[in-house]
Design a protein around this motif. Structure first.
Motif, short mmCIF file in Angstrom:
data_model
loop_
_atom_site.label_atom_id
_atom_site.label_comp_id
_atom_site.label_asym_id
_atom_site.label_seq_id
_atom_site.Cartn_x
_atom_site.Cartn_y
_atom_site.Cartn_z
N HIS A 99 1.01 -1.17 -0.12
CA HIS A 99 0.19 -0.10 0.09
C HIS A 99 0.66 1.40 0.05
N ASP A 100 2.00 1.09 0.53
CA ASP A 100 2.88 2.46 0.44
C ASP A 100 4.21 2.34 -0.51
N HIS B 28 1.72 9.30 -3.37
CA HIS B 28 2.11 7.89 -3.22
C HIS B 28 1.01 7.00 -3.65
N HIS C 199 -6.66 3.93 -0.52
CA HIS C 199 -6.70 3.44 0.85
C HIS C 199 -6.58 4.79 1.76
N HIS C 200 -6.35 6.03 1.17
CA HIS C 200 -6.47 7.17 2.10
C HIS C 200 -7.74 7.70 1.88
N ASP D 140 -4.28 0.66 8.56
CA ASP D 140 -3.24 1.43 8.48
C ASP D 140 -3.00 2.59 9.32
FE LIG Z 1 -0.43 5.35 2.69
#
Ligand SMILES: [Fe+2]
Length: 395
Positions: A255-256, A284, A308-309, A337
């Motif tokens: 995810h990152d 990102h 995901h954010h 997260d």
């Molecule tokens: Fe992230």
């Protein structure tokens, strides 16, 4: 005149029986007296039978042996020179076992009759002189008997033939099914093997990519793995299908990955981030999607990471999606997260602890975070993570 019948003395065995129905019935009369032979010819003249005669046993046997078609009835006198009736029938029954055998005698001698039954297998006998109408009646009855036996035989042969056909068909089908099953099994094994290999390659790719990010940002080392663990536990608690859990595992692990484009000094900065640095970090999500677009995952990993954010109330980034616009996988990873990030140390702040992380997600449950996801995490936390989280970090 006298007539006697013996039940069951006429064999129904023999391959010629079924042929009888297809032909005009043939009758063979054997007697050394021409008068008798003539009498039979006369009696049977109006009937639709083929009548053959022989003046002795040897001639009759020869006719039987050279016959083009089976005889339905064989009638023989007992008292003849060279070969008597019983002796003749003893051999005749082996040539045409299905024929009805009738013995003609001058008188009913018990010994002769017993011999005729046992050795010649005759079905009945007449004593001379006979009544013509009655003789004809019994000949017709015998013909009917032969026809019934022949029909019976034909049906039995038909059933046997059909059974053989069915067995052969069954055997062929079993062979074909067995071969197909075996081919399919081999193909399935190859596919399974190929799938296993591609899974191993995929896992390798995911781990390698994850390591690249960790290398650039040692402070978040282990973060991806922890997020993946928490996210998968939440997904299991929510009873998501196995395939979706696998997608969550891969997406959470990567995810990152987009942080690869963020300068290391920003990632490891100990002080507060400037607005610009924050904006750079926010890229990102998109970078991750752009990197992963060239890898053919069996799941929409890039899109999950891209989201995901995002937050339920639209306060997230990069697109400000709301509610169901955000895929469930991204909603789960988002919560996982936040939990791990808050519970862990960061260069710009100390670890806030699990309690603070839980307080955060509970406070914004149903607002920023999916309520069902938060509830699932709380259950998982209570059951599985309690001991570990009491140490204020997932690491
Ligand atoms: Fe992230």
């Amino acid at each position: 005149m006298s007539l006697k019948y013996f039940t069951g003395s006429c064999s129904s065995e023999g391959s010629e029986l079924s042929k009888i129905l297809k032909h005009k019935h043939s009758i063979l009369v054997v007697d050394d007296e021409d008068a008798i032979l003539n009498a039979f010819n006369r009696i049977l003249a109006d009937e639709d039978y083929e009548v053959h005669t022989a003046s002795n046993g040897l001639e009759a046997l020869n006719k039987l042996k050279t016959a083009q078609k089976p005889y339905s009835i064989i009638i023989s006198d007992q008292r003849m020179p060279q070969m008597n009736g019983v002796q003749f029938f003893t051999q005749a029954k082996n040539i045409f076992p299905d024929a009805v055998r009738i013995l003609l005698t001058d008188y009913a001698d018990t010994g002769t009759v017993i011999d005729a039954i046992n050795k010649g297998e005759v079905s009945c006998y007449f004593t001379k002189p006979w009544h013509e109408e009655e003789l004809l009646f019994h000949i017709k009855q015998s013909i009917s008997k032969v026809e019934v036996l022949a029909e019976n035989k034909r049906l039995i042969e038909l059933i046997q033939h059909k059974n053989a056909e069915f067995l052969e068909l069954n055997r062929t089908l079993e062979e074909r099914t067995g071969k197909k099953t075996s081919d399919l099994f081999v193909q399935a094994e190859k596919l399974k093997d190929s799938y296993k290999k591609s899974q191993i390659i995929l896992e390798g790719v995911v781990k390698t990519l994850s390591k690249i990010v960790e290398t650039r940002d040692p402070y978040t080392s282990g973060h991806e793995v922890q997020v993946a663990k928490i996210a998968c536990e939440i997904a299991k608690e929510m009873e998501l299908p196995e395939e979706q859990i696998t997608a969550i595992n891969i997406a959470a692990t990567l995810h990152d990955i987009g942080k690869i484009s963020v300068p290391t000094e920003i990632l490891t900065k100990s002080g507060l981030l400037t607005d610009l640095e924050r904006e750079i970090i926010k890229t990102h999500c998109k970078v991750a999607r752009d990197i992963l677009v060239n890898i053919e995952f069996p799941y929409p990993v890039g899109e999950i990471i891209f989201q995901h954010h995002e937050r339920m109330d639209g306060s997230g980034y990069p697109r400000g999606l709301t509610g169901d616009e955000i895929v469930i996988e991204a909603r789960i990873i988002g919560v996982a997260d936040v939990i791990d990030a808050m519970a862990s140390y960061r260069p710009y702040r100390p670890a806030l602890g699990v309690d603070a992380a839980i307080e955060e997600i509970v406070r914004f449950k149903g607002i920023a975070y999916d309520a069902a996801v938060v509830d699932a995490f709380l259950k998982v936390h209570k059951r599985n993570f309690k001991d570990r989280l009491s140490q204020a970090s997932y690491h």
